[in-house]
Design a protein around this motif. Structure first.
Motif, mmCIF file in Angstrom:
data_model
loop_
_atom_site.group_PDB
_atom_site.id
_atom_site.type_symbol
_atom_site.label_atom_id
_atom_site.label_comp_id
_atom_site.label_asym_id
_atom_site.label_seq_id
_atom_site.Cartn_x
_atom_site.Cartn_y
_atom_site.Cartn_z
ATOM 1 N N GLN A 49 0.839 -1.182 0.000
ATOM 2 C CA GLN A 49 0.000 0.000 0.000
ATOM 3 C C GLN A 49 0.879 1.238 0.000
ATOM 4 O OE1 GLN A 49 -2.642 -0.393 3.364
ATOM 5 N NE2 GLN A 49 -4.022 -1.719 2.216
ATOM 6 N N THR A 50 0.274 2.334 -0.416
ATOM 7 C CA THR A 50 0.995 3.602 -0.491
ATOM 8 C C THR A 50 1.623 3.953 0.852
ATOM 9 O OG1 THR A 50 -0.528 4.328 -2.205
ATOM 10 C CG2 THR A 50 0.782 6.033 -1.123
ATOM 11 N N ILE A 51 0.870 3.813 1.912
ATOM 12 C CA ILE A 51 1.362 4.213 3.236
ATOM 13 C C ILE A 51 2.591 3.397 3.649
ATOM 14 C CG2 ILE A 51 -0.189 2.716 4.563
ATOM 15 C CD1 ILE A 51 -0.510 5.115 6.510
ATOM 16 N N THR A 52 2.621 2.118 3.282
ATOM 17 C CA THR A 52 3.764 1.259 3.609
ATOM 18 C C THR A 52 4.997 1.703 2.835
ATOM 19 O OG1 THR A 52 2.190 -0.559 3.860
ATOM 20 C CG2 THR A 52 4.519 -1.137 3.777
ATOM 21 N N CYS A 53 4.813 1.924 1.550
ATOM 22 C CA CYS A 53 5.933 2.359 0.710
ATOM 23 C C CYS A 53 6.431 3.741 1.121
ATOM 24 C CB CYS A 53 5.521 2.343 -0.761
ATOM 25 S SG CYS A 53 5.206 0.665 -1.374
ATOM 26 N N ASN A 54 5.500 4.617 1.502
ATOM 27 C CA ASN A 54 5.910 5.954 1.947
ATOM 28 C C ASN A 54 6.752 5.886 3.217
ATOM 29 O OD1 ASN A 54 4.706 7.177 -0.230
ATOM 30 N ND2 ASN A 54 2.935 7.932 0.899
#
Length: 142
Positions: A49-54
């Motif tokens: 997910q975006t939040i994990t990658c961020n």
């Protein structure tokens, strides 16, 4: 360690587990471990997910690991993970800290379509809010 204990207990980590682990790595300045967790997610077919990658991007940015941050950013696109303004600005920050000013400026220029989409969505939300307010005000005047 927690993920290893989960594997030993035959409990499969999920997106939430990996996200928490990546976030802990970010806070602890462990960018290499955060990146390894992203690789593990992919290997174990766990959706990124975006939040994990961020969080992994922020871990790289803290140490100016600009090449690693760019690798994460490009991997997000190839894994169909949504890039947001945080993704671009964090990668740009990693480039800036690593002395790669031109790459940072290129990323900020690449961010324009994301910002345009965000502004379009915000415009729609505010338009709906304004209409709802208008209905609520006129509904109370009768």
């Amino acid at each position: 360690r927690l993920l290893a204990d989960m594997a030993f207990a035959c409990v499969a980590p999920d997106t939430i587990t990996y996200s928490a682990a990546v976030s802990a790595c970010e806070k602890g300045g462990q960018w290499a471990q955060a990146l390894q967790l992203l690789v593990d997610m992919s290997s174990n077919c766990v959706a990124m997910q975006t939040i994990t990658c961020n969080a992994a991007l922020r871990a790289c940015a803290k140490d100016g690991e600009w090449a690693q941050a760019l690798s994460v950013l490009f991997s997000m696109a190839s894994f169909s993970v949504d890039l947001d303004t945080i993704s671009y600005s964090t990668a740009a920050s990693a480039c800036e800290k690593g002395g790669e000013w031109l790459k940072a400026l290129e990323l900020l220029a690449d961010m324009e379509p994301v910002v345009d989409t965000l502004l379009y969505k915000l415009s729609a939300v505010f338009g709906n809010l304004r209409r709802s307010e208008h209905r609520a005000c006129h509904g109370h005047q009768t």
